[in-house]
Design a protein around this motif. Structure first.
Motif, PDB file in Angstrom:
ATOM      1  N   LYS A  65      76.280 115.674 -34.822  1.00 16.77           N
ATOM      2  CA  LYS A  65      75.147 114.203 -35.049  1.00 16.77           C
ATOM      3  C   LYS A  65      75.540 112.711 -35.234  1.00 16.77           C
ATOM      4  O   LYS A  65      74.678 112.798 -34.156  1.00 16.77           O
ATOM      5  CB  LYS A  65      74.725 114.694 -36.767  1.00 16.77           C
ATOM      6  N   ALA A  66      76.068 112.159 -35.614  1.00 21.88           N
ATOM      7  CA  ALA A  66      76.909 111.183 -35.354  1.00 21.88           C
ATOM      8  C   ALA A  66      77.307 110.345 -34.511  1.00 21.88           C
ATOM      9  O   ALA A  66      76.932 109.442 -34.047  1.00 21.88           O
ATOM     10  CB  ALA A  66      77.419 110.156 -36.700  1.00 21.88           C
ATOM     11  N   ALA A  67      78.246 111.738 -33.669  1.00 18.82           N
ATOM     12  CA  ALA A  67      79.556 110.294 -33.018  1.00 18.82           C
ATOM     13  C   ALA A  67      79.156 111.835 -31.689  1.00 18.82           C
ATOM     14  O   ALA A  67      80.111 111.302 -30.603  1.00 18.82           O
ATOM     15  CB  ALA A  67      80.212 110.311 -32.982  1.00 18.82           C
ATOM     16  N   GLY A  68      78.698 113.259 -31.731  1.00 20.09           N
ATOM     17  CA  GLY A  68      78.735 113.645 -30.347  1.00 20.09           C
ATOM     18  C   GLY A  68      77.736 113.586 -29.918  1.00 20.09           C
ATOM     19  O   GLY A  68      78.371 114.135 -28.273  1.00 20.09           O
ATOM     20  N   VAL A  69      76.330 113.381 -30.011  1.00 21.35           N
ATOM     21  CA  VAL A  69      75.258 114.016 -29.317  1.00 21.35           C
ATOM     22  C   VAL A  69      74.531 112.725 -29.693  1.00 21.35           C
ATOM     23  O   VAL A  69      74.111 112.433 -30.355  1.00 21.35           O
ATOM     24  CB  VAL A  69      74.980 115.185 -29.540  1.00 21.35           C
ATOM     25  N   PHE A  70      73.310 112.631 -28.753  1.00 20.27           N
ATOM     26  CA  PHE A  70      72.077 111.760 -29.011  1.00 20.27           C
ATOM     27  C   PHE A  70      71.243 113.288 -29.261  1.00 20.27           C
ATOM     28  O   PHE A  70      70.280 113.375 -27.914  1.00 20.27           O
ATOM     29  CB  PHE A  70      71.627 110.965 -27.761  1.00 20.27           C
ATOM     30  N   LEU A  71      70.963 112.691 -30.244  1.00 14.57           N
ATOM     31  CA  LEU A  71      69.915 113.817 -30.726  1.00 14.57           C
ATOM     32  C   LEU A  71      68.354 113.532 -30.622  1.00 14.57           C
ATOM     33  O   LEU A  71      67.490 115.158 -30.438  1.00 14.57           O
ATOM     34  CB  LEU A  71      69.530 113.760 -32.060  1.00 14.57           C
ATOM     35  N   ASP A  72      68.106 112.229 -29.890  1.00 17.11           N
ATOM     36  CA  ASP A  72      66.794 112.073 -29.959  1.00 17.11           C
ATOM     37  C   ASP A  72      66.504 112.078 -28.229  1.00 17.11           C
ATOM     38  O   ASP A  72      65.319 111.716 -27.281  1.00 17.11           O
ATOM     39  CB  ASP A  72      66.908 111.312 -29.733  1.00 17.11           C
ATOM     40  N   LEU A  73      67.565 112.122 -27.429  1.00 18.91           N
ATOM     41  CA  LEU A  73      67.372 111.991 -25.873  1.00 18.91           C
ATOM     42  C   LEU A  73      67.637 113.671 -25.793  1.00 18.91           C
ATOM     43  O   LEU A  73      68.410 114.651 -26.244  1.00 18.91           O
ATOM     44  CB  LEU A  73      68.494 111.153 -25.511  1.00 18.91           C
ATOM     45  N   PRO A  74      67.097 114.152 -24.002  1.00 15.83           N
ATOM     46  CA  PRO A  74      66.986 115.212 -23.235  1.00 15.83           C
ATOM     47  C   PRO A  74      68.358 115.812 -23.587  1.00 15.83           C
ATOM     48  O   PRO A  74      69.522 114.167 -23.089  1.00 15.83           O
ATOM     49  CB  PRO A  74      66.585 114.958 -22.251  1.00 15.83           C
ATOM     50  N   ILE A  75      68.778 116.899 -22.831  1.00 16.63           N
ATOM     51  CA  ILE A  75      69.836 117.609 -22.447  1.00 16.63           C
ATOM     52  C   ILE A  75      70.648 116.732 -21.430  1.00 16.63           C
ATOM     53  O   ILE A  75      72.213 116.203 -21.577  1.00 16.63           O
ATOM     54  CB  ILE A  75      69.591 118.527 -22.426  1.00 16.63           C
ATOM     55  N   ALA A  76      69.869 116.686 -20.447  1.00 13.90           N
ATOM     56  CA  ALA A  76      70.590 115.713 -19.373  1.00 13.90           C
ATOM     57  C   ALA A  76      70.993 114.597 -19.712  1.00 13.90           C
ATOM     58  O   ALA A  76      72.479 114.053 -19.714  1.00 13.90           O
ATOM     59  CB  ALA A  76      69.183 116.049 -17.972  1.00 13.90           C
ATOM     60  N   GLN A  77      70.198 113.730 -20.075  1.00 10.58           N
ATOM     61  CA  GLN A  77      70.745 112.341 -20.205  1.00 10.58           C
ATOM     62  C   GLN A  77      72.114 112.445 -21.380  1.00 10.58           C
ATOM     63  O   GLN A  77      72.926 111.201 -21.264  1.00 10.58           O
ATOM     64  CB  GLN A  77      69.698 111.149 -20.782  1.00 10.58           C
ATOM     65  N   ASN A  78      72.353 113.305 -22.595  1.00 11.56           N
ATOM     66  CA  ASN A  78      72.824 113.753 -23.011  1.00 11.56           C
ATOM     67  C   ASN A  78      74.759 113.973 -22.335  1.00 11.56           C
ATOM     68  O   ASN A  78      76.068 113.281 -22.370  1.00 11.56           O
ATOM     69  CB  ASN A  78      73.111 114.645 -24.399  1.00 11.56           C
ATOM     70  N   VAL A  79      74.537 114.775 -21.783  1.00 13.58           N
ATOM     71  CA  VAL A  79      75.011 115.949 -20.520  1.00 13.58           C
ATOM     72  C   VAL A  79      76.505 114.757 -19.611  1.00 13.58           C
ATOM     73  O   VAL A  79      77.234 114.725 -19.679  1.00 13.58           O
ATOM     74  CB  VAL A  79      75.395 116.886 -19.601  1.00 13.58           C
ATOM     75  N   CYS A  80      74.889 113.513 -18.973  1.00  9.01           N
ATOM     76  CA  CYS A  80      75.797 112.790 -17.943  1.00  9.01           C
ATOM     77  C   CYS A  80      75.900 111.425 -18.564  1.00  9.01           C
ATOM     78  O   CYS A  80      76.664 110.032 -18.164  1.00  9.01           O
ATOM     79  CB  CYS A  80      74.328 112.897 -17.084  1.00  9.01           C
ATOM     80  N   ALA A  81      76.374 111.076 -20.215  1.00 10.10           N
ATOM     81  CA  ALA A  81      75.880 109.667 -20.961  1.00 10.10           C
ATOM     82  C   ALA A  81      77.265 109.032 -20.371  1.00 10.10           C
ATOM     83  O   ALA A  81      76.795 107.772 -20.083  1.00 10.10           O
ATOM     84  CB  ALA A  81      75.472 110.385 -21.841  1.00 10.10           C
ATOM     85  N   MET A  82      78.616 109.432 -20.245  1.00  8.94           N
ATOM     86  CA  MET A  82      79.731 109.414 -19.900  1.00  8.94           C
ATOM     87  C   MET A  82      80.662 109.093 -18.523  1.00  8.94           C
ATOM     88  O   MET A  82      81.407 108.784 -18.636  1.00  8.94           O
ATOM     89  CB  MET A  82      80.575 109.589 -21.353  1.00  8.94           C
ATOM     90  N   ALA A  83      79.504 109.995 -18.096  1.00 11.41           N
ATOM     91  CA  ALA A  83      79.932 109.952 -16.216  1.00 11.41           C
ATOM     92  C   ALA A  83      78.105 109.525 -15.409  1.00 11.41           C
ATOM     93  O   ALA A  83      78.054 110.119 -13.985  1.00 11.41           O
ATOM     94  CB  ALA A  83      80.491 111.333 -16.592  1.00 11.41           C
ATOM     95  N   LEU A  84      78.298 108.562 -15.178  1.00 12.83           N
ATOM     96  CA  LEU A  84      76.605 107.704 -14.520  1.00 12.83           C
ATOM     97  C   LEU A  84      77.580 108.090 -13.502  1.00 12.83           C
ATOM     98  O   LEU A  84      76.494 107.937 -12.418  1.00 12.83           O
ATOM     99  CB  LEU A  84      76.441 106.662 -15.853  1.00 12.83           C
ATOM    100  N   ARG A  85      78.657 107.451 -13.779  1.00  9.66           N
ATOM    101  CA  ARG A  85      78.847 107.126 -11.593  1.00  9.66           C
ATOM    102  C   ARG A  85      78.786 108.073 -10.726  1.00  9.66           C
ATOM    103  O   ARG A  85      78.300 109.050  -9.897  1.00  9.66           O
ATOM    104  CB  ARG A  85      80.816 106.717 -11.313  1.00  9.66           C
ATOM    105  N   ARG A  86      78.371 109.467 -11.701  1.00 11.95           N
ATOM    106  CA  ARG A  86      78.680 111.240 -10.738  1.00 11.95           C
ATOM    107  C   ARG A  86      77.192 111.175 -10.478  1.00 11.95           C
ATOM    108  O   ARG A  86      76.818 112.200  -9.758  1.00 11.95           O
ATOM    109  CB  ARG A  86      79.504 112.136 -11.455  1.00 11.95           C
ATOM    110  N   VAL A  87      76.179 110.889 -11.026  1.00 14.09           N
ATOM    111  CA  VAL A  87      74.637 110.890 -10.630  1.00 14.09           C
ATOM    112  C   VAL A  87      73.534 109.438 -10.852  1.00 14.09           C
ATOM    113  O   VAL A  87      72.823 109.627 -10.799  1.00 14.09           O
ATOM    114  CB  VAL A  87      74.258 111.269 -12.581  1.00 14.09           C
ATOM    115  N   ARG A 123      75.439 104.245  -4.648  1.00 15.15           N
ATOM    116  CA  ARG A 123      75.836 104.175  -4.465  1.00 15.15           C
ATOM    117  C   ARG A 123      75.612 101.816  -5.138  1.00 15.15           C
ATOM    118  O   ARG A 123      76.212 101.531  -5.155  1.00 15.15           O
ATOM    119  CB  ARG A 123      76.674 103.735  -3.452  1.00 15.15           C
ATOM    120  N   PHE A 124      74.521 102.140  -5.123  1.00 18.58           N
ATOM    121  CA  PHE A 124      73.645 101.019  -5.127  1.00 18.58           C
ATOM    122  C   PHE A 124      73.944 100.671  -6.809  1.00 18.58           C
ATOM    123  O   PHE A 124      73.376  99.640  -7.441  1.00 18.58           O
ATOM    124  CB  PHE A 124      72.953 100.765  -4.799  1.00 18.58           C
ATOM    125  N   GLY A 125      74.081 102.093  -7.837  1.00 21.90           N
ATOM    126  CA  GLY A 125      73.608 101.876  -9.479  1.00 21.90           C
ATOM    127  C   GLY A 125      72.800 102.471  -9.594  1.00 21.90           C
ATOM    128  O   GLY A 125      72.932 102.119 -10.779  1.00 21.90           O
TER     129      GLY A 125
END
Length: 507
Positions: A344-366, A369-371
């Motif tokens: 809960k402290a360092a694994g997930v963002f509880l108040d954010l949606p699942i999709a934003q959690n899953v992609c939080a460390m892989a933003l380049r994949r989603v 090319r303009f960011g």
């Protein structure tokens, strides 16, 4: 359950809804004086809701509660405490900027209204309670300076100071080592002998069958079983909990080649504090376990390898290439990902949606090319990884806080998999999740290993190390105490190395 001899606590026909969601439907439950009663069920079965009703946090929509034969309405936790009901929550709820002693005696301090506090006396009393649990935690230390395991013990110590008739413990050993758990059970059996009724919530079958008298099983908000544990088996209890046969709880091990490829090589790594020069190798496609007592340096080792703690010396090589890891982002860039023990402290963002959690460390994949974020790509990646992990949810747009513990853990794992790692360091990957979700996570980790990912599992549960891992390293006082292969791994062998007994015998 009508044949219970004079129950201390009796609940009849308890129902509770939260909006359109039905949490409990006509649940009966009884607790006798001087018994340890296991309350079992998968995450989302209704266990926490039932306990929150007993503690007055929620009011039932229907049903009655009787204590000592008298109907009661429990108006809140403070009222429950006055009635002699104490609850130790699974989620730690301490005051971080107060001391250990202040947290342990917080109810007494709040009720006392003293102008001056005898801190010497308070610390001495706190130390006495902690010694009962076999601990020498400094009573004057701030709680936020302690690790999760120590914080959990402070929560339990706080409950022991209350004059309880009924003590409820929700996953109390989830953050504890085997030795700490054994000390807790000695205390619980002392309380049982004094006539206190204990409700024990746990997913650990070995603990339940070794310490509890009866078990009640909830499934989908209904009680589906209540009876003495002497007349059943762990497999039968698990089938009642999940409504199906789990088959092989642990997945079969893969057969590694005779000369397996070394994927990760760690040499003489040290942080100058908790990690004192450890070397090991991780082979491609294997699951390597790391065991040890609380404070041995297991989590600190993983954090040092992946840049969350600065390394004072040593090297990390991946695929034969020496890496410069100064921060966690460096480790991620090289394909090394870490799952924190504190979901809960360092694994997930509880108040954010699942999709934003899953992609939080892989933003380049989603991102384009303009960011710019591409929400469709974000949603698709979350859906694909959710399907791979058998994530149970009402879509990837809902907040993670609405999920069960097991599904929150799957989101945390999906978040790592989104980075396409070649090495996964998993710190207590099944802590606080039910038996069904545990088995699913075990199979997920083995499937990843079979795909060539190197997996390191840090676990306080020795059966998990033995059942899941191909090899195990044992850490003691920041150093490598030994290594055990599949055929050598036993609970006794792991504990002997962890406690130093094996070394004493060799001297």
């Amino acid at each position: 359950m009508s044949d219970d001899p004079k129950p201390l606590l009796s609940l009849r026909g308890i129902s509770k809804r939260f909006g359109a969601s039905r949490a409990l439907a006509g649940v009966d439950f009884s607790l006798r004086a001087g018994e340890i009663h296991a309350l079992c069920g998968e995450n989302g079965a209704g266990k926490s809701t039932l306990m929150n009703i007993i503690d007055g946090i929620h009011q039932p929509d229907e049903g009655t509660i009787a204590l000592d034969g008298l109907d009661v309405r429990i108006d809140g936790p403070a009222h429950a405490m006055r009635l002699g009901i104490g609850l130790v929550h699974q989620e730690i709820a301490l005051c971080g900027d107060a001391t250990v002693a202040e947290n342990i005696f917080m109810p007494e301090i709040n009720a006392g209204g003293r102008a001056f506090m005898d801190y010497g006396g308070l610390n001495a009393r706190a130390a006495k309670v902690l010694r009962r649990l076999g601990q020498d935690i400094d009573p004057a230390a701030r709680v936020d300076e302690l690790g999760i395991s120590s914080q959990q013990l402070v929560e339990i110590a706080k409950a022991l100071t209350l004059d309880c008739k009924v003590l409820i413990l929700d996953e109390p050993t989830a953050a504890l080592t085997e030795l700490e758990s054994a000390a807790l059970f000695r205390v619980l059996h002392d309380l049982k002998a004094q006539g206190i009724g204990i409700i024990y919530i746990s997913h650990r079958m070995a603990e339940i069958f070794a310490n509890c008298d009866r078990a009640t099983v909830l499934r989908d908000g209904r009680n589906v079983h209540c009876g003495p544990l002497a007349g059943t088996t762990p497999d039968e209890l698990v089938r009642r909990m999940v409504g199906r046969d789990l088959g092989n709880y642990y997945p079969p091990r893969a057969t590694l080649p005779e000369a397996p490829e070394t994927l990760l090589q760690v040499d003489d790594i040290a942080d100058g504090e908790r990690v004192q020069g450890i070397s090991f190798a991780l082979r491609r496609g294997e699951i390597l376990g790391i065991a040890g007592l609380m404070g041995a340096g297991r989590s600190e080792l993983a954090e040092t390898v992946c840049g969350l703690r600065p390394a004072r010396r040593g090297s990390v090589r991946l695929g034969g290439k020496t890496l410069a890891i100064r921060k966690y982002a460096d480790a991620l860039r090289h394909g090394i990902a870490y799952l924190s023990e504190d979901r809960k402290a360092a694994g997930v963002f509880l108040d954010l949606p699942i999709a934003q959690n899953v992609c939080a460390m892989a933003l380049r994949r989603v991102s384009s090319r303009f960011g710019l974020m591409e929400r469709a790509a974000e949603r698709k990646l979350a859906q694909d990884l959710g399907a791979q992990l058998n994530l149970k949810s009402d879509g990837v747009a809902i907040e993670v806080a609405s999920l069960s513990g097991g599904n929150q853990q799957k989101v945390a794992i999906a978040k790592l998999l989104a980075t396409k790692p070649s090495v996964l360091l998993m710190d207590e990957p099944t802590r606080g999740v039910d038996v069904g979700a545990k088995s699913e996570i075990h199979h997920i980790l083995r499937a990843l290993a079979n795909q060539g990912v190197g997996v390191i599992v840090i676990s306080s549960e020795l059966p998990e190390i033995i059942g899941l891992c191909d090899r195990a390293l044992v850490i003691r006082e920041g150093r490598l105490a030994g290594e055990l292969g599949t055929a050598e791994m036993t609970e006794e062998g792991l504990l002997r190395l962890a406690s130093g007994l094996g070394e004493q015998e060799m001297q």
